[in-house]
Design a protein around this motif. Sequence first.
Motif, PDB file in Angstrom:
ATOM      1  N   LEU A  61      -9.116  11.860 -11.272  1.00  0.00           N
ATOM      2  CA  LEU A  61      -8.849  10.530 -11.805  1.00  0.00           C
ATOM      3  C   LEU A  61      -9.889   9.467 -11.463  1.00  0.00           C
ATOM      4  O   LEU A  61      -9.886   8.401 -12.046  1.00  0.00           O
ATOM      5  N   GLY A  62     -10.743   9.736 -10.486  1.00  0.00           N
ATOM      6  CA  GLY A  62     -11.671   8.714 -10.008  1.00  0.00           C
ATOM      7  C   GLY A  62     -11.068   7.968  -8.828  1.00  0.00           C
ATOM      8  O   GLY A  62      -9.903   8.135  -8.495  1.00  0.00           O
ATOM      9  N   TYR A  63     -11.886   7.128  -8.209  1.00  0.00           N
ATOM     10  CA  TYR A  63     -11.403   6.382  -7.035  1.00  0.00           C
ATOM     11  C   TYR A  63     -10.307   5.393  -7.376  1.00  0.00           C
ATOM     12  O   TYR A  63      -9.392   5.156  -6.611  1.00  0.00           O
ATOM     13  N   THR A  64     -10.399   4.790  -8.567  1.00  0.00           N
ATOM     14  CA  THR A  64      -9.445   3.753  -8.922  1.00  0.00           C
ATOM     15  C   THR A  64      -8.649   4.172 -10.149  1.00  0.00           C
ATOM     16  O   THR A  64      -9.215   4.583 -11.146  1.00  0.00           O
ATOM     17  N   ILE A  65      -7.359   4.072 -10.028  1.00  0.00           N
ATOM     18  CA  ILE A  65      -6.463   4.351 -11.151  1.00  0.00           C
ATOM     19  C   ILE A  65      -6.016   2.988 -11.659  1.00  0.00           C
ATOM     20  O   ILE A  65      -5.087   2.397 -11.133  1.00  0.00           O
ATOM     21  N   ASP A  66      -6.719   2.481 -12.674  1.00  0.00           N
ATOM     22  CA  ASP A  66      -6.429   1.109 -13.062  1.00  0.00           C
ATOM     23  C   ASP A  66      -6.077   0.911 -14.530  1.00  0.00           C
ATOM     24  O   ASP A  66      -5.484  -0.076 -14.875  1.00  0.00           O
ATOM     25  N   ASP A  67      -6.419   1.820 -15.394  1.00  0.00           N
ATOM     26  CA  ASP A  67      -6.077   1.588 -16.797  1.00  0.00           C
ATOM     27  C   ASP A  67      -4.665   2.087 -17.090  1.00  0.00           C
ATOM     28  O   ASP A  67      -4.113   2.925 -16.386  1.00  0.00           O
ATOM     29  N   ASP A  68      -4.062   1.533 -18.137  1.00  0.00           N
ATOM     30  CA  ASP A  68      -2.654   1.810 -18.446  1.00  0.00           C
ATOM     31  C   ASP A  68      -2.373   3.292 -18.618  1.00  0.00           C
ATOM     32  O   ASP A  68      -1.346   3.787 -18.186  1.00  0.00           O
ATOM     33  N   THR A  69      -3.273   4.006 -19.248  1.00  0.00           N
ATOM     34  CA  THR A  69      -3.037   5.418 -19.515  1.00  0.00           C
ATOM     35  C   THR A  69      -2.860   6.197 -18.228  1.00  0.00           C
ATOM     36  O   THR A  69      -1.944   6.995 -18.081  1.00  0.00           O
ATOM     37  N   ARG A  70      -3.733   5.966 -17.269  1.00  0.00           N
ATOM     38  CA  ARG A  70      -3.662   6.726 -16.030  1.00  0.00           C
ATOM     39  C   ARG A  70      -2.479   6.304 -15.168  1.00  0.00           C
ATOM     40  O   ARG A  70      -1.864   7.123 -14.539  1.00  0.00           O
ATOM     41  N   ILE A  71      -2.163   5.020 -15.147  1.00  0.00           N
ATOM     42  CA  ILE A  71      -1.015   4.548 -14.374  1.00  0.00           C
ATOM     43  C   ILE A  71       0.271   5.118 -14.981  1.00  0.00           C
ATOM     44  O   ILE A  71       1.181   5.521 -14.275  1.00  0.00           O
ATOM     45  N   ASP A  72       0.330   5.163 -16.315  1.00  0.00           N
ATOM     46  CA  ASP A  72       1.528   5.660 -16.979  1.00  0.00           C
ATOM     47  C   ASP A  72       1.863   7.090 -16.566  1.00  0.00           C
ATOM     48  O   ASP A  72       3.025   7.464 -16.552  1.00  0.00           O
ATOM     49  N   MET A  73       0.842   7.891 -16.257  1.00  0.00           N
ATOM     50  CA  MET A  73       1.139   9.268 -15.885  1.00  0.00           C
ATOM     51  C   MET A  73       1.946   9.348 -14.587  1.00  0.00           C
ATOM     52  O   MET A  73       2.563  10.354 -14.289  1.00  0.00           O
ATOM     53  N   PHE A  74       1.981   8.256 -13.828  1.00  0.00           N
ATOM     54  CA  PHE A  74       2.772   8.199 -12.597  1.00  0.00           C
ATOM     55  C   PHE A  74       4.015   7.342 -12.790  1.00  0.00           C
ATOM     56  O   PHE A  74       4.637   6.920 -11.821  1.00  0.00           O
ATOM     57  N   GLY A  75       4.358   7.080 -14.040  1.00  0.00           N
ATOM     58  CA  GLY A  75       5.544   6.277 -14.321  1.00  0.00           C
ATOM     59  C   GLY A  75       5.438   4.864 -13.790  1.00  0.00           C
ATOM     60  O   GLY A  75       6.429   4.245 -13.447  1.00  0.00           O
ATOM     61  N   ASN A  76       4.208   4.351 -13.721  1.00  0.00           N
ATOM     62  CA  ASN A  76       3.942   3.006 -13.188  1.00  0.00           C
ATOM     63  C   ASN A  76       4.506   2.818 -11.786  1.00  0.00           C
ATOM     64  O   ASN A  76       4.870   1.723 -11.391  1.00  0.00           O
ATOM     65  N   ALA A  77       4.591   3.904 -11.017  1.00  0.00           N
ATOM     66  CA  ALA A  77       5.209   3.847  -9.693  1.00  0.00           C
ATOM     67  C   ALA A  77       4.196   3.721  -8.555  1.00  0.00           C
ATOM     68  O   ALA A  77       4.590   3.617  -7.405  1.00  0.00           O
ATOM     69  N   LEU A  78       2.910   3.735  -8.867  1.00  0.00           N
ATOM     70  CA  LEU A  78       1.923   3.582  -7.792  1.00  0.00           C
ATOM     71  C   LEU A  78       1.908   2.137  -7.311  1.00  0.00           C
ATOM     72  O   LEU A  78       1.926   1.212  -8.112  1.00  0.00           O
ATOM     73  N   HIS A  79       1.856   1.955  -6.017  1.00  0.00           N
ATOM     74  CA  HIS A  79       1.778   0.612  -5.443  1.00  0.00           C
ATOM     75  C   HIS A  79       0.347   0.107  -5.444  1.00  0.00           C
ATOM     76  O   HIS A  79       0.084  -1.056  -5.682  1.00  0.00           O
ATOM     77  N   ASP A  80      -0.592   0.988  -5.138  1.00  0.00           N
ATOM     78  CA  ASP A  80      -2.008   0.630  -5.084  1.00  0.00           C
ATOM     79  C   ASP A  80      -2.780   1.760  -5.736  1.00  0.00           C
ATOM     80  O   ASP A  80      -2.733   2.891  -5.270  1.00  0.00           O
ATOM     81  N   GLY A  81      -3.469   1.464  -6.814  1.00  0.00           N
ATOM     82  CA  GLY A  81      -4.183   2.507  -7.540  1.00  0.00           C
ATOM     83  C   GLY A  81      -5.563   2.807  -7.000  1.00  0.00           C
ATOM     84  O   GLY A  81      -6.318   3.535  -7.628  1.00  0.00           O
ATOM     85  N   ASP A  82      -5.908   2.260  -5.838  1.00  0.00           N
ATOM     86  CA  ASP A  82      -7.231   2.497  -5.258  1.00  0.00           C
ATOM     87  C   ASP A  82      -7.143   3.653  -4.261  1.00  0.00           C
ATOM     88  O   ASP A  82      -6.637   3.506  -3.157  1.00  0.00           O
ATOM     89  N   LEU A  83      -7.655   4.815  -4.672  1.00  0.00           N
ATOM     90  CA  LEU A  83      -7.537   6.006  -3.822  1.00  0.00           C
ATOM     91  C   LEU A  83      -8.451   5.946  -2.616  1.00  0.00           C
ATOM     92  O   LEU A  83      -8.202   6.604  -1.615  1.00  0.00           O
ATOM     93  N   LYS A  84      -9.494   5.121  -2.688  1.00  0.00           N
ATOM     94  CA  LYS A  84     -10.366   4.929  -1.513  1.00  0.00           C
ATOM     95  C   LYS A  84      -9.564   4.249  -0.404  1.00  0.00           C
ATOM     96  O   LYS A  84      -9.667   4.616   0.762  1.00  0.00           O
ATOM     97  N   VAL A  85      -8.749   3.271  -0.766  1.00  0.00           N
ATOM     98  CA  VAL A  85      -7.880   2.595   0.211  1.00  0.00           C
ATOM     99  C   VAL A  85      -6.938   3.602   0.847  1.00  0.00           C
ATOM    100  O   VAL A  85      -6.744   3.617   2.064  1.00  0.00           O
ATOM    101  N   LEU A  86      -6.371   4.474   0.022  1.00  0.00           N
ATOM    102  CA  LEU A  86      -5.446   5.490   0.520  1.00  0.00           C
ATOM    103  C   LEU A  86      -6.154   6.458   1.467  1.00  0.00           C
ATOM    104  O   LEU A  86      -5.642   6.788   2.535  1.00  0.00           O
ATOM    105  N   LYS A  87      -7.350   6.875   1.106  1.00  0.00           N
ATOM    106  CA  LYS A  87      -8.120   7.797   1.939  1.00  0.00           C
ATOM    107  C   LYS A  87      -8.480   7.145   3.284  1.00  0.00           C
ATOM    108  O   LYS A  87      -8.330   7.759   4.345  1.00  0.00           O
ATOM    109  N   ASP A  88      -8.929   5.902   3.235  1.00  0.00           N
ATOM    110  CA  ASP A  88      -9.257   5.173   4.471  1.00  0.00           C
ATOM    111  C   ASP A  88      -8.024   4.999   5.351  1.00  0.00           C
ATOM    112  O   ASP A  88      -8.101   5.110   6.572  1.00  0.00           O
ATOM    113  N   TRP A  89      -6.891   4.734   4.721  1.00  0.00           N
ATOM    114  CA  TRP A  89      -5.639   4.555   5.468  1.00  0.00           C
ATOM    115  C   TRP A  89      -5.272   5.838   6.207  1.00  0.00           C
ATOM    116  O   TRP A  89      -4.898   5.794   7.379  1.00  0.00           O
TER     117      TRP A  89
END
Length: 115
Positions: A61-89
């Motif tokens: 998906l790339g580091y950032t999940i920000d467009d509607d199509t990609r967010i929709d695949m998660f049912g708009n349930a992601l709190h933060d679409g930045d996977l770099k933030v998640l990895k750093d956390w």
Amino acid sequence: MKTTELISQTTQSTEKHLVDITKIDSRLLDDLKLLAKNIWIKKFEPGELAANVIDKSIEKLGYTIDDDTRIDMFGNALHDGDLKVLKDWIENTFGQYELYLLDLILWQEMNVIDK
């Protein structure tokens, strides 16, 4: 007690421990669980499942999940679409013990079809 029920109860207790006792960010844990539901990891070393889920998600998906199509695949349930933030956390929050516990939670998410 069925094995799957025992695993499910253990997973719930583990998650409660991580959120309540170690005070991890439950929103980011929810994001990680959502990613795990949508990714399949065939083999992993103990303590590395979270990193593998994130790496595979970034690859897909790339580091950032920000467009509607990609967010929709998660049912708009992601709190933060930045996977770099998640990895750093993950890298900055968890010790080896917590990573093993996280493996259990993510493995359960990847393997349970219907909750």
